[in-house]
Design a protein around this motif. Sequence first.
Motif, mmCIF file in Angstrom:
data_model
loop_
_atom_site.group_PDB
_atom_site.id
_atom_site.type_symbol
_atom_site.label_atom_id
_atom_site.label_comp_id
_atom_site.label_asym_id
_atom_site.label_seq_id
_atom_site.Cartn_x
_atom_site.Cartn_y
_atom_site.Cartn_z
ATOM 1 N N VAL A 77 0.841 -1.205 0.000
ATOM 2 C CA VAL A 77 0.000 0.000 0.000
ATOM 3 C C VAL A 77 0.869 1.246 0.000
ATOM 4 O O VAL A 77 0.580 2.220 -0.694
ATOM 5 C CB VAL A 77 -0.954 -0.008 1.219
ATOM 6 C CG1 VAL A 77 -1.728 1.292 1.325
ATOM 7 C CG2 VAL A 77 -1.899 -1.190 1.147
ATOM 8 N N GLN A 80 2.181 2.122 -3.501
ATOM 9 C CA GLN A 80 1.225 2.513 -4.532
ATOM 10 C C GLN A 80 1.251 4.018 -4.772
ATOM 11 O O GLN A 80 1.331 4.806 -3.831
ATOM 12 C CB GLN A 80 -0.195 2.117 -4.127
ATOM 13 C CG GLN A 80 -0.489 0.659 -4.211
ATOM 14 C CD GLN A 80 -0.548 0.164 -5.645
ATOM 15 O OE1 GLN A 80 -0.839 0.900 -6.568
ATOM 16 N NE2 GLN A 80 -0.246 -1.112 -5.810
ATOM 17 N N THR A 131 -11.502 7.495 -9.179
ATOM 18 C CA THR A 131 -12.135 6.172 -9.260
ATOM 19 C C THR A 131 -13.032 6.039 -10.484
ATOM 20 O O THR A 131 -13.439 4.931 -10.826
ATOM 21 C CB THR A 131 -12.965 5.859 -7.995
ATOM 22 O OG1 THR A 131 -13.994 6.841 -7.848
ATOM 23 C CG2 THR A 131 -12.085 5.803 -6.775
ATOM 24 N N VAL A 139 -10.171 0.496 -7.196
ATOM 25 C CA VAL A 139 -10.370 1.050 -5.852
ATOM 26 C C VAL A 139 -11.653 1.882 -5.791
ATOM 27 O O VAL A 139 -11.786 2.754 -4.947
ATOM 28 C CB VAL A 139 -9.149 1.887 -5.393
ATOM 29 C CG1 VAL A 139 -7.964 1.012 -5.128
ATOM 30 C CG2 VAL A 139 -8.820 2.985 -6.383
ATOM 31 N N SER A 143 -15.694 -1.519 -4.769
ATOM 32 C CA SER A 143 -14.642 -2.539 -4.718
ATOM 33 C C SER A 143 -14.358 -3.052 -3.314
ATOM 34 O O SER A 143 -13.761 -4.102 -3.150
ATOM 35 C CB SER A 143 -13.348 -1.984 -5.304
ATOM 36 O OG SER A 143 -12.815 -0.995 -4.448
ATOM 37 N N HIS A 145 -12.331 -1.537 -1.373
ATOM 38 C CA HIS A 145 -11.042 -0.953 -1.029
ATOM 39 C C HIS A 145 -11.091 0.571 -1.030
ATOM 40 O O HIS A 145 -10.075 1.214 -0.795
ATOM 41 C CB HIS A 145 -9.968 -1.400 -2.024
ATOM 42 C CG HIS A 145 -9.796 -2.876 -2.083
ATOM 43 N ND1 HIS A 145 -9.277 -3.603 -1.041
ATOM 44 C CD2 HIS A 145 -10.091 -3.767 -3.058
ATOM 45 C CE1 HIS A 145 -9.249 -4.875 -1.369
ATOM 46 N NE2 HIS A 145 -9.748 -5.012 -2.598
ATOM 47 N N PHE A 146 -12.245 1.147 -1.306
ATOM 48 C CA PHE A 146 -12.372 2.592 -1.478
ATOM 49 C C PHE A 146 -11.894 3.364 -0.248
ATOM 50 O O PHE A 146 -10.992 4.194 -0.332
ATOM 51 C CB PHE A 146 -13.826 2.944 -1.809
ATOM 52 C CG PHE A 146 -14.073 4.406 -2.012
ATOM 53 C CD1 PHE A 146 -13.714 5.022 -3.197
ATOM 54 C CD2 PHE A 146 -14.662 5.182 -1.026
ATOM 55 C CE1 PHE A 146 -13.943 6.365 -3.402
ATOM 56 C CE2 PHE A 146 -14.896 6.526 -1.216
ATOM 57 C CZ PHE A 146 -14.537 7.122 -2.413
ATOM 58 N N LYS A 148 -10.339 2.272 2.471
ATOM 59 C CA LYS A 148 -8.985 1.898 2.903
ATOM 60 C C LYS A 148 -7.938 2.691 2.130
ATOM 61 O O LYS A 148 -7.014 3.249 2.718
ATOM 62 C CB LYS A 148 -8.751 0.403 2.689
ATOM 63 C CG LYS A 148 -9.552 -0.494 3.575
ATOM 64 C CD LYS A 148 -9.286 -1.949 3.215
ATOM 65 C CE LYS A 148 -10.273 -2.873 3.880
ATOM 66 N NZ LYS A 148 -10.109 -4.256 3.447
ATOM 67 N N TYR A 149 -8.096 2.722 0.818
ATOM 68 C CA TYR A 149 -7.108 3.431 -0.010
ATOM 69 C C TYR A 149 -7.224 4.943 0.172
ATOM 70 O O TYR A 149 -6.221 5.647 0.219
ATOM 71 C CB TYR A 149 -7.294 3.051 -1.484
ATOM 72 C CG TYR A 149 -6.128 3.424 -2.342
ATOM 73 C CD1 TYR A 149 -4.974 2.648 -2.342
ATOM 74 C CD2 TYR A 149 -6.158 4.551 -3.137
ATOM 75 C CE1 TYR A 149 -3.887 2.989 -3.128
ATOM 76 C CE2 TYR A 149 -5.080 4.894 -3.927
ATOM 77 C CZ TYR A 149 -3.943 4.119 -3.919
ATOM 78 O OH TYR A 149 -2.867 4.456 -4.688
#
Length: 176
Positions: A77, A80, A131, A139, A143, A145-146, A148-149
């Motif tokens: 992470v 990224q 997005t 993301v 997903s 993961h929205f 979190k990211y």
Amino acid sequence: MATFLIILSCMLWALSLYLLRGRQVAAPAVSFVALVVLSLAKRNGWQLLPINLTMLTGWLCMTLVVMFACYLQPAAVRAQTKGWGYITGGAIVGMIVGLLGFSFNVGVSMLYGIMILATVVGIFLGFLLYTNTPDGRPVGPRSGHFFKYLLAKGFPTAVTVMQGGVALVLLLAIQK
């Protein structure tokens, strides 16, 4: 000496924005150092901006928390850089829109809050815009993961950009 400190502070803020791309752990620290350097700028024995120890202590604590949170993230992470431009661009645009709050002629603490809120909204909208691109679909909001990211990349960006916004709020306040 004051001119040198102002230029150094601006260069450190530019470096902190650059570090948001790959070294998010270091970006808030460099931004905090820029704020400290700016607090040392004096002319005729008087501070150019009223940055006091209470403000510096508060931002130091926030910087340490965000650095620790970034350090605890998985290496994948941290590495990224997806959406970096959208998130940072949204933060800067949000901060600038927040600075327009001076047209309302309210107190400095209210303007400070408007700048912080506008920066957070700018980060959210910048990431939401990302997005909707082909690269950002993994993301996206559906997903899983929205958030979190968004929090992993948005929290360090927010603290970094807001520290620059503090200096701009104070600059606008003393010009008024």
